[in-house]
Structures are given as structure tokens and as C-alpha cells.
Motif scaffolding. Sequence first.
Motif, PDB file in Angstrom:
ATOM      1  N   PHE A  94       0.841  -1.204   0.000  1.00 22.88           N
ATOM      2  CA  PHE A  94       0.000   0.000   0.000  1.00 22.88           C
ATOM      3  C   PHE A  94       0.867   1.241   0.000  1.00 22.88           C
ATOM      4  CE2 PHE A  94      -3.634   2.571   0.473  1.00 22.88           C
ATOM      5  CZ  PHE A  94      -3.241   3.617   1.295  1.00 22.88           C
ATOM      6  N   HIS A  95       1.960   1.220   0.765  1.00 21.15           N
ATOM      7  CA  HIS A  95       2.815   2.400   0.892  1.00 21.15           C
ATOM      8  C   HIS A  95       3.467   2.753  -0.444  1.00 21.15           C
ATOM      9  CE1 HIS A  95       4.764   5.470   3.164  1.00 21.15           C
ATOM     10  NE2 HIS A  95       5.959   5.072   2.785  1.00 21.15           N
ATOM     11  N   GLU A  96       3.791   1.731  -1.227  1.00 23.25           N
ATOM     12  CA  GLU A  96       4.385   2.004  -2.544  1.00 23.25           C
ATOM     13  C   GLU A  96       3.404   2.812  -3.398  1.00 23.25           C
ATOM     14  OE1 GLU A  96       7.495   1.670  -3.564  1.00 23.25           O
ATOM     15  OE2 GLU A  96       7.727   1.123  -1.438  1.00 23.25           O
ATOM     16  N   GLN A  97       2.130   2.391  -3.398  1.00 19.04           N
ATOM     17  CA  GLN A  97       1.122   3.117  -4.192  1.00 19.04           C
ATOM     18  C   GLN A  97       0.885   4.501  -3.590  1.00 19.04           C
ATOM     19  OE1 GLN A  97      -0.545   2.415  -7.193  1.00 19.04           O
ATOM     20  NE2 GLN A  97      -0.888   4.604  -6.859  1.00 19.04           N
ATOM     21  N   PHE A  98       0.885   4.583  -2.259  1.00 16.58           N
ATOM     22  CA  PHE A  98       0.655   5.868  -1.591  1.00 16.58           C
ATOM     23  C   PHE A  98       1.741   6.854  -1.997  1.00 16.58           C
ATOM     24  CE2 PHE A  98      -1.483   8.186   1.749  1.00 16.58           C
ATOM     25  CZ  PHE A  98      -0.526   9.087   2.201  1.00 16.58           C
ATOM     26  N   LYS A  99       2.980   6.400  -2.077  1.00 16.03           N
ATOM     27  CA  LYS A  99       4.095   7.287  -2.463  1.00 16.03           C
ATOM     28  C   LYS A  99       3.936   7.762  -3.894  1.00 16.03           C
ATOM     29  CE  LYS A  99       7.524   4.558  -1.247  1.00 16.03           C
ATOM     30  NZ  LYS A  99       8.889   4.081  -0.939  1.00 16.03           N
ATOM     31  N   VAL A 100       3.528   6.866  -4.801  1.00 10.30           N
ATOM     32  CA  VAL A 100       3.360   7.238  -6.216  1.00 10.30           C
ATOM     33  C   VAL A 100       2.273   8.299  -6.335  1.00 10.30           C
ATOM     34  CG1 VAL A 100       2.508   6.417  -8.440  1.00 10.30           C
ATOM     35  CG2 VAL A 100       4.161   5.048  -7.139  1.00 10.30           C
ATOM     36  N   THR A 101       1.131   8.055  -5.702  1.00 11.25           N
ATOM     37  CA  THR A 101       0.005   8.988  -5.811  1.00 11.25           C
ATOM     38  C   THR A 101       0.348  10.329  -5.188  1.00 11.25           C
ATOM     39  OG1 THR A 101      -1.472   7.084  -5.643  1.00 11.25           O
ATOM     40  CG2 THR A 101      -2.453   9.253  -5.347  1.00 11.25           C
ATOM     41  N   TYR A 102       1.042  10.305  -4.041  1.00 13.83           N
ATOM     42  CA  TYR A 102       1.386  11.566  -3.389  1.00 13.83           C
ATOM     43  C   TYR A 102       2.400  12.343  -4.216  1.00 13.83           C
ATOM     44  CZ  TYR A 102       2.773  15.113  -0.185  1.00 13.83           C
ATOM     45  OH  TYR A 102       3.020  16.344   0.367  1.00 13.83           O
ATOM     46  N   THR A 103       3.338  11.644  -4.834  1.00 11.02           N
ATOM     47  CA  THR A 103       4.338  12.320  -5.670  1.00 11.02           C
ATOM     48  C   THR A 103       3.660  12.982  -6.865  1.00 11.02           C
ATOM     49  OG1 THR A 103       5.952  10.680  -4.986  1.00 11.02           O
ATOM     50  CG2 THR A 103       6.470  11.971  -6.955  1.00 11.02           C
ATOM     51  N   ALA A 104       2.668  12.281  -7.466  1.00 10.32           N
ATOM     52  CA  ALA A 104       1.948  12.869  -8.598  1.00 10.32           C
ATOM     53  C   ALA A 104       1.180  14.110  -8.141  1.00 10.32           C
ATOM     54  CB  ALA A 104       0.974  11.839  -9.169  1.00 10.32           C
TER      55      ALA A 104
END
Lengths: 46, 56
Positions: free
Chosen positions: A17-27
Amino acid sequence: MADTSISGLTVEQAKEFHEQFKVTYTAFAGIAALAHFLVLAWKPWF
Amino acid sequence: MADIPRPKNPQDDWKIWLVVNPATWLIPILMSVFLLGILIHALLFTVSPYGAYWGG
């Protein structure tokens, strides 16, 4: 020692989940930075 | 109390999801970030040069 976490997620689920959270937050941060740059180019606020 | 090692960030950031369940809290987290953004922009619009653009 409890083997289930407080949230109920496993270590793998939390990491996944954290991997996806980082991608979305970076975008989100990237788009916000671009928007602020465009406004700054249009009309500086200082 | 057992000697609990201090987390090293950002490499231990993911552990927050072992405490906060995103199935419950992801939307409240996103909504509070959105609300905070709206509030900050509303405050800045009161002292910014952009009010005139909106007829302020």
C-alpha cells in the motif's frame, strides 16, 4: 507478542500500500508544484 | 519497558500502515489534506493580488 498488527494489515500489505501511496502523493505534489509555477508566471504573489 | 528501537525514516515510513488501516482512514486523510488546502488558499486569497481577478 501479538502477531497481527494494530491496523490488521500484514507487513506485505503495508509495504504494498505504501508504494502506491508514495506514487500517488508524488503525482499530487508534482501537479500542485506545476500549478503554483504557472500562477507565479502569470502573477507573482510577492 | 522493553528497549524499542527508534524508527528510521523514510525507510520505515510504511510501518504507519501497521497502525493506521488505510481501508478506514485513506479517505479521511485525503479529505483533511483537501480541506487544509482549501482553507490555506482561502486565507491567502484575502491578502493576495488575485482577489481583483474575481472581482474582490
